[in-house]
Design an enzyme around this catalytic site. Sequence first.
Site, short mmCIF file in Angstrom:
data_model
loop_
_atom_site.label_atom_id
_atom_site.label_comp_id
_atom_site.label_asym_id
_atom_site.label_seq_id
_atom_site.Cartn_x
_atom_site.Cartn_y
_atom_site.Cartn_z
N HIS A 109 0.88 -1.18 0.00
CA HIS A 109 0.00 0.00 0.00
C HIS A 109 0.91 1.22 0.00
O HIS A 109 1.95 1.23 0.64
CB HIS A 109 -0.91 -0.02 1.23
CG HIS A 109 -1.82 1.17 1.35
ND1 HIS A 109 -2.50 1.72 0.27
CD2 HIS A 109 -2.17 1.92 2.43
CE1 HIS A 109 -3.24 2.73 0.68
NE2 HIS A 109 -3.04 2.89 1.97
N GLY A 135 -5.41 -11.73 2.92
CA GLY A 135 -4.31 -12.67 2.94
C GLY A 135 -4.72 -14.13 2.89
O GLY A 135 -4.07 -14.94 2.22
N GLU A 232 -29.28 -9.12 4.74
CA GLU A 232 -29.42 -9.51 3.34
C GLU A 232 -28.43 -8.83 2.41
O GLU A 232 -28.34 -9.17 1.22
CB GLU A 232 -30.86 -9.24 2.87
CG GLU A 232 -31.88 -10.14 3.55
CD GLU A 232 -33.26 -10.04 2.94
OE1 GLU A 232 -33.37 -9.58 1.79
OE2 GLU A 232 -34.23 -10.43 3.61
#
Length: 342
Positions: A109, A135, A232
């Site tokens: 990053h 990962g 949901e």
Amino acid sequence: MQAKTYYKSDADPSMLKNKTVAIIGYGSQGHAHALNLKESGVDTIVGLRKGSSSQKDAENAGLKVFSMSEAAAKADIVMILIPDQFQKEIYERDIEPNLNSGDALAFAHGFNIQYDQIVPPENVDVFMVAPKGPGHLVRRVYTEGSGVPCLFAVYQDFTGNTTKTALAYADAIGGTRAGVLETTFKEETETDLFGEQVVLCGGVSELIKGGFETLVDAGYQPEIAYFECLHELKLIVDLIYEGGIEGMYYSVSDTAEYGGMVRGTEVINEQTKERFKDILKRVQNGEFAKEWINENKTGLKRLSSERAKLGDHQIEKVGKQLRSMMDWIPNKNSEESVETAE
């Protein structure tokens, strides 16, 4: 402009031959990178803080573990896989003094490079390889013979071989099996922060809470509101993940498709997009980075306050009760996407 994509035929594994890679940290990404590299035949070591709880796990996996400074000194490539807020201190204390001319410094990053928290010496290569998955997924699909797509970027090319080294690294963790997309540290960092704040974490969470609160305030039972506005969501996200937005709408009822298409733009409209642009601007100009860096320096007071408020929210209390009825959900908080300072 479409991103250039590289595959296994574009990578030269010999770029890592006779080189030692040090993985700093053994959290979600750390363990996946280290094990995939090792099984690809790369000389891989792990750097951890003294007393790290991860040391036994790494050693039991057949990896050699050293202190962070020792690992950096022994390595030709140092991949930093610890949280953003710890990288500057550990880099300056343990890594920078042990870099040699021609070594490579790697990231998953770009935050600390993009916002000048880490300023590498001119005589090292600097690149990024960022798998676009947690990962545990990077590790699992590698063992199955596949790979997770990755981003890669070159920030500093001292040796003239940084692109080849980065692609060889991406290949060794399985990325070239799926495809490795070229980007820049700036693009990866700014789009990552924006996506987290506006959509993935911030936007979705507030949308869920707002919908829940609206139903409860209108007199509906909180348990029913939880199911409709939070529970949901997994179904919808899975459908989007597998087939895009179009695939999701194809799979839901016509009623849901019509309602979503004609009412969604009333929720997210041009005014909302103007606020999106403002958030992006604060990412681009470094305002958010300064805010986050200062938040860490002052003891995470605001973050602690926000965590406490979320824990007290009715949706969290109702959710814990309802999730206890669902024995297919592990009774723990997932740590797969979180790196430790180890």
